[in-house]
Design a protein around this motif. Sequence first.
Motif, mmCIF file in Angstrom:
data_model
loop_
_atom_site.group_PDB
_atom_site.id
_atom_site.type_symbol
_atom_site.label_atom_id
_atom_site.label_comp_id
_atom_site.label_asym_id
_atom_site.label_seq_id
_atom_site.Cartn_x
_atom_site.Cartn_y
_atom_site.Cartn_z
ATOM 1 N N ALA A 70 6.667 1.385 2.210
ATOM 2 C CA ALA A 70 5.840 2.572 1.989
ATOM 3 C C ALA A 70 6.579 3.840 2.420
ATOM 4 O O ALA A 70 6.510 4.870 1.740
ATOM 5 C CB ALA A 70 4.532 2.437 2.751
ATOM 6 N N LYS A 71 7.305 3.764 3.507
ATOM 7 C CA LYS A 71 8.065 4.909 4.012
ATOM 8 C C LYS A 71 9.163 5.330 3.035
ATOM 9 O O LYS A 71 9.428 6.508 2.858
ATOM 10 C CB LYS A 71 8.669 4.552 5.370
ATOM 11 C CG LYS A 71 9.446 5.655 6.022
ATOM 12 C CD LYS A 71 9.991 5.183 7.360
ATOM 13 C CE LYS A 71 10.919 6.220 7.957
ATOM 14 N NZ LYS A 71 11.500 5.751 9.201
ATOM 15 N N SER A 72 9.786 4.343 2.379
ATOM 16 C CA SER A 72 10.896 4.628 1.477
ATOM 17 C C SER A 72 10.454 4.922 0.050
ATOM 18 O O SER A 72 11.220 5.455 -0.738
ATOM 19 C CB SER A 72 11.869 3.443 1.455
ATOM 20 O OG SER A 72 11.258 2.326 0.833
ATOM 21 N N GLY A 73 9.228 4.532 -0.310
ATOM 22 C CA GLY A 73 8.758 4.729 -1.678
ATOM 23 C C GLY A 73 9.144 3.605 -2.618
ATOM 24 O O GLY A 73 8.885 3.668 -3.814
ATOM 25 N N ALA A 74 9.748 2.549 -2.110
ATOM 26 C CA ALA A 74 10.199 1.428 -2.938
ATOM 27 C C ALA A 74 9.078 0.408 -3.135
ATOM 28 O O ALA A 74 8.134 0.345 -2.364
ATOM 29 C CB ALA A 74 11.396 0.747 -2.288
ATOM 30 N N SER A 92 14.357 -1.443 -4.288
ATOM 31 C CA SER A 92 14.179 -1.393 -5.739
ATOM 32 C C SER A 92 12.822 -0.792 -6.048
ATOM 33 O O SER A 92 11.879 -0.898 -5.271
ATOM 34 C CB SER A 92 14.324 -2.779 -6.367
ATOM 35 O OG SER A 92 13.326 -3.635 -5.897
ATOM 36 N N SER A 93 12.769 -0.146 -7.193
ATOM 37 C CA SER A 93 11.559 0.537 -7.602
ATOM 38 C C SER A 93 11.580 0.685 -9.113
ATOM 39 O O SER A 93 12.580 0.416 -9.765
ATOM 40 C CB SER A 93 11.517 1.913 -6.931
ATOM 41 O OG SER A 93 10.348 2.596 -7.302
ATOM 42 N N ASP A 94 10.460 1.144 -9.649
ATOM 43 C CA ASP A 94 10.444 1.458 -11.068
ATOM 44 C C ASP A 94 10.893 2.899 -11.253
ATOM 45 O O ASP A 94 11.054 3.651 -10.293
ATOM 46 C CB ASP A 94 9.056 1.204 -11.674
ATOM 47 C CG ASP A 94 7.951 1.909 -10.911
ATOM 48 O OD1 ASP A 94 8.240 2.901 -10.212
ATOM 49 O OD2 ASP A 94 6.793 1.473 -11.016
ATOM 50 N N ASP A 95 11.110 3.304 -12.503
ATOM 51 C CA ASP A 95 11.601 4.650 -12.792
ATOM 52 C C ASP A 95 10.665 5.742 -12.272
ATOM 53 O O ASP A 95 11.110 6.816 -11.893
ATOM 54 C CB ASP A 95 11.800 4.828 -14.301
ATOM 55 C CG ASP A 95 13.094 4.211 -14.789
ATOM 56 O OD1 ASP A 95 14.019 4.046 -13.973
ATOM 57 O OD2 ASP A 95 13.185 3.899 -15.990
ATOM 58 N N ASP A 103 14.949 10.567 -2.661
ATOM 59 C CA ASP A 103 14.637 11.682 -1.758
ATOM 60 C C ASP A 103 14.568 11.235 -0.303
ATOM 61 O O ASP A 103 14.699 12.053 0.608
ATOM 62 C CB ASP A 103 13.309 12.350 -2.145
ATOM 63 C CG ASP A 103 13.440 13.210 -3.394
ATOM 64 O OD1 ASP A 103 14.585 13.436 -3.842
ATOM 65 O OD2 ASP A 103 12.393 13.647 -3.929
ATOM 66 N N ALA A 104 14.360 9.956 -0.066
ATOM 67 C CA ALA A 104 14.290 9.425 1.304
ATOM 68 C C ALA A 104 15.681 9.198 1.901
ATOM 69 O O ALA A 104 15.813 8.609 2.969
ATOM 70 C CB ALA A 104 13.495 8.126 1.316
ATOM 71 N N GLY A 105 16.728 9.654 1.207
ATOM 72 C CA GLY A 105 18.087 9.541 1.743
ATOM 73 C C GLY A 105 18.856 8.331 1.259
ATOM 74 O O GLY A 105 19.896 8.004 1.805
#
Length: 151
Positions: A70-74, A92-95, A103-105
């Motif tokens: 959750a912190k990383s957005g993944a 890993s994440s979707d587009d 943005d999380a570095g």
Amino acid sequence: MKTAAFLLLLALPLAGHAEPPPGTHGQKAPAAEPMKQFQWRDEAAGYTFVGPPRWAGKVKAIPLASAELAKSGATSGVKFVAGTTTLLVLLSSDDERAKAVTDAGNRELSRHDGHIVADHASKDSGALALTDEELAQAVQWDGVAPGTAVR
């Protein structure tokens, strides 16, 4: 006389089946050892991470907790650890969430078919650190030939 010659001819093939002399001729080849390789699979994103052979037996893959994700957005992630040292974190994440992950570095490593893989490498990994070339070839997407660059 013909009978004696005939019996001698019949005995010759039996003499050819004698045991080979002891030594290298009679010993079996050693069993082949399987090639040691480090692999981790992300089913949700559809890729396999293939680490270098020096990682085999030394590095463990630990899935990230939901708070870290959750912190990383993944949507999924893993950290590769040797002892107490974190060598690499893959996210890993979707587009749609790619911007939040970068943005999380984190650095975008690869992109394919609506999914991205980003990494956060440790600065002091020592001998187990991945080179840029090893890292570029480590992510193998489903349906894409190994070694193919995908961005």
